[in-house]
Design an enzyme around this catalytic site. Structure first.
Site, PDB file in Angstrom:
ATOM      1  N   CYS A 142      49.231  45.411  44.434  1.00  0.00           N
ATOM      2  CA  CYS A 142      48.580  44.473  43.371  1.00  0.00           C
ATOM      3  C   CYS A 142      47.977  45.481  42.208  1.00  0.00           C
ATOM      4  O   CYS A 142      48.666  46.381  41.665  1.00  0.00           O
ATOM      5  CB  CYS A 142      47.864  43.519  43.957  1.00  0.00           C
ATOM      6  SG  CYS A 142      47.369  42.239  42.702  1.00  0.00           S
ATOM      7  N   LYS A 163      47.062  33.103  34.088  1.00  0.00           N
ATOM      8  CA  LYS A 163      46.872  33.688  35.425  1.00  0.00           C
ATOM      9  C   LYS A 163      48.092  33.420  36.113  1.00  0.00           C
ATOM     10  O   LYS A 163      48.199  32.024  36.145  1.00  0.00           O
ATOM     11  CB  LYS A 163      45.496  33.185  35.821  1.00  0.00           C
ATOM     12  CG  LYS A 163      45.224  34.012  37.314  1.00  0.00           C
ATOM     13  CD  LYS A 163      43.979  33.670  37.880  1.00  0.00           C
ATOM     14  CE  LYS A 163      43.742  34.145  39.312  1.00  0.00           C
ATOM     15  NZ  LYS A 163      42.485  33.987  39.876  1.00  0.00           N
ATOM     16  N   SER A 192      48.028  36.725  42.660  1.00  0.00           N
ATOM     17  CA  SER A 192      46.915  36.122  41.877  1.00  0.00           C
ATOM     18  C   SER A 192      46.278  37.372  40.908  1.00  0.00           C
ATOM     19  O   SER A 192      45.660  38.240  41.253  1.00  0.00           O
ATOM     20  CB  SER A 192      45.814  36.074  42.926  1.00  0.00           C
ATOM     21  OG  SER A 192      44.239  35.716  42.297  1.00  0.00           O
ATOM     22  N   HIS A 235      50.693  39.945  47.246  1.00  0.00           N
ATOM     23  CA  HIS A 235      49.599  40.176  48.509  1.00  0.00           C
ATOM     24  C   HIS A 235      50.418  39.615  49.913  1.00  0.00           C
ATOM     25  O   HIS A 235      49.827  38.563  50.309  1.00  0.00           O
ATOM     26  CB  HIS A 235      48.205  39.458  48.278  1.00  0.00           C
ATOM     27  CG  HIS A 235      47.438  40.267  47.185  1.00  0.00           C
ATOM     28  ND1 HIS A 235      46.611  41.250  47.491  1.00  0.00           N
ATOM     29  CD2 HIS A 235      47.430  39.950  45.965  1.00  0.00           C
ATOM     30  CE1 HIS A 235      46.197  41.716  46.390  1.00  0.00           C
ATOM     31  NE2 HIS A 235      46.358  41.093  45.333  1.00  0.00           N
ATOM     32  N   GLU A 237      49.814  40.412  52.537  1.00  0.00           N
ATOM     33  CA  GLU A 237      48.902  40.675  53.805  1.00  0.00           C
ATOM     34  C   GLU A 237      47.709  39.467  53.569  1.00  0.00           C
ATOM     35  O   GLU A 237      46.896  39.513  54.671  1.00  0.00           O
ATOM     36  CB  GLU A 237      48.011  41.966  53.455  1.00  0.00           C
ATOM     37  CG  GLU A 237      46.890  41.943  52.488  1.00  0.00           C
ATOM     38  CD  GLU A 237      47.495  42.199  51.058  1.00  0.00           C
ATOM     39  OE1 GLU A 237      46.664  42.091  50.149  1.00  0.00           O
ATOM     40  OE2 GLU A 237      48.815  42.208  50.811  1.00  0.00           O
ATOM     41  N   ARG A 249      36.001  29.154  44.585  1.00  0.00           N
ATOM     42  CA  ARG A 249      34.973  30.171  44.045  1.00  0.00           C
ATOM     43  C   ARG A 249      35.019  29.745  42.477  1.00  0.00           C
ATOM     44  O   ARG A 249      33.934  29.761  42.190  1.00  0.00           O
ATOM     45  CB  ARG A 249      35.192  31.442  44.384  1.00  0.00           C
ATOM     46  CG  ARG A 249      34.452  32.406  43.880  1.00  0.00           C
ATOM     47  CD  ARG A 249      34.829  33.766  43.793  1.00  0.00           C
ATOM     48  NE  ARG A 249      36.186  33.802  42.753  1.00  0.00           N
ATOM     49  CZ  ARG A 249      37.181  34.952  42.733  1.00  0.00           C
ATOM     50  NH1 ARG A 249      36.767  35.735  43.770  1.00  0.00           N
ATOM     51  NH2 ARG A 249      38.026  34.902  41.872  1.00  0.00           N
TER      52      ARG A 249
END
Length: 315
Positions: A142, A163, A192, A235, A237, A249
Site C-alpha cells: 500500500c 477515497k 483503503s 491489503h 493481509e 472509527r
C-alpha cells in the site's frame, strides 16, 4: 510453517489460537538449519494488529522464517507502548550490519502528505538504500508500495477524487511470473487509500511490469523485472473486520465515509463482511517467499550484495 519471533510477542498466542505454528527464539536456536531472515518494517500505528496480520500471511509455507521487527526512531508511535517497542522491535542502527533474505515494508495512514513531509522519510530512504546491498527481495504494501515506487523508480502518487475503500476485483495480466502461480485469473483485494499511482507511468518504465490491475482500483501488483521489488497496492493481509473497524472509527469521528464497496452482503453494514481475499494473500506471500526469496537468495547470506551486483551486471 515455523515462524521464529522474539519470545513472548503477543502475536504468538493469537496465532496459536488459529493453529498457526510460531516458534520462539529459544526453541529455534536448538535447530540446525538455515532459516530465512525476514525484516518487517512496520509503519502502521496499530503495530500489534499489523504484526499478527503479516505473520499470519507468512505462515503458509514449509520454510522456517526468522522474523525481525523494525520501527522508525524518527517517529513517536502514539498507539504502541514503549515496552512493546523496546521488547520486540529493533532500530535501523541495530540491524544495519546484518543481511536479510527478504524485507516487507508495510503501509501507513499518511498518504495525503507528500513523501518528503513524512517525519521519518529520510530514515526510510536510508533503509531502502541499504536494502540494495543487504536484502535480496523486498515486498512493499500500500503506502509502502507507493513510497518504494517513488524512491526507486521516480513515479509519484496522485490524489484520487474520493477515497478508494472496499474490496475490489482485479484481473491477472500476466500468468507467467511465479509470484502469481496458482492464483485465479480474477481475484479480490481490500483497498483503503486516497491516492494511486498512474498505470500509464508504470507502463512507461521498462524496468517494471504490472502483473494485476483493476478498472476501479488501478494497479494491484507490480514487480521490477529482476524481482527484487514487489509492489502490492492493496491489503491481502487484512483481517475480516479491518475495513469494518476503519468504517466505524471514521463514522464515530463524524467523517464523511462511504460504506466500503463489495464488503458487506448487499452493502449492508448490519451484515457480517464476506472474506474473499484470504487465498490471494496466502498465494502472494507464499510465492514471494518461495520463488523470489528462498529459491534465489544465497545460502551464505553475506553474499547477497555480491550476487545482486553480478546479476545486475549480466542484465
Amino acid at each position: 510453517m515455523p515462524i521464529t519471533v522474539v519470545k513472548d510477542l503477543p502475536a504468538i498466542a493469537r496465532l496459536a489460537d488459529e493453529n498457526i505454528f510460531v516458534m520462539d527464539t529459544v526453541r529455534a536456536e536448538s535447530q540446525d538449519i538455515r532459516p530465512l531472515q525476514i525484516l518487517i518494517v512496520n509503519l502502521m500505528p496499530t503495530k500489534e494488529i499489523t504484526e499478527t496480520q503479516i505473520l499470519r500471511a507468512l505462515s503458509n509455507t514449509p520454510l522456517q522464517l526468522d522474523i525481525t521487527l523494525l520501527h522508525m526512531v524518527t517517529h513517536k508511535a502514539a498507539h504502541t507502548s514503549e515496552y512493546h517497542l523496546s521488547s520486540f522491535y529493533r532500530t535501523f542502527d541495530e540491524i544495519k550490519e546484518q543481511y536479510f533474505d527478504g524485507m516487507i515494508i508495510t503501509g501507513a495512514p499518511i498518504e495525503l502528505m507528500s513523501f518528503e513531509e513524512v517525519n521519518y522519510w529520510q530514515e526510510l530512504t536510508q533503509i531502502m538504500d541499504w536494502s540494495e546491498d543487504h536484502v535480496y527481495s523486498t515486498l512493499y504494501i500500500c503506502w509502502g508500495a507507493q513510497a518504494g515506487l517513488y524512491y526507486h523508480f521516480g513515479i509519484n502518487k496522485e490524489l484520487l477524487p474520493s477515497k478508494l475503500f472496499g474490496v475490489f476485483e482485479n484481473e491477472v495480466l500476466n500468468t507467467q511470473p511465479m509470484l502469481l502461480r496458482g492464483m485465479d485469473e480474477v481475484f479480490y483485494m481490500p483497498h483503503s487509500r486516497h491516492t494511486t499511482v498512474p498505470i500509464d507511468k508504470i507502463k512507461a518504465n521498462k524496468q517494471l511490469e504490472i502483473l494485476a490491475a483493476s478498472e476501479k482500483a488501478g494497479a494491484a501488483i507490480v514487480r521490477s523485472l529482476d524481482n527484487k521489488h514487489i509492489f502490492v497496492f492493496g491489503h491481502s493481509e487484512y483481517d475480516r473486520d479491518t475495513l469494518q473497524r476503519e468504517y466505524e472509527r471514521d463514522r464515530g469521528l463524524g467523517l464523511d465515509i462511504a460504506v466500503p464497496e463489495n464488503y458487506y452482503p448487499d452493502d449492508d453494514p448490519k451484515k457480517a463482511p464476506i472474506v474473499r481475499w484470504r487465498s490471494t494473500g496466502t498465494l502472494l506471500f507464499t510465492n514471494w517467499l518461495n520463488y523470489y526469496v528462498y529459491q534465489e537468495t544465497p545460502y551464505i547470506i553475506e553474499q547477497i550484495k555480491k550476487m545482486k551486483r553480478q546479476r545486475l551486471h549480466r542484465e
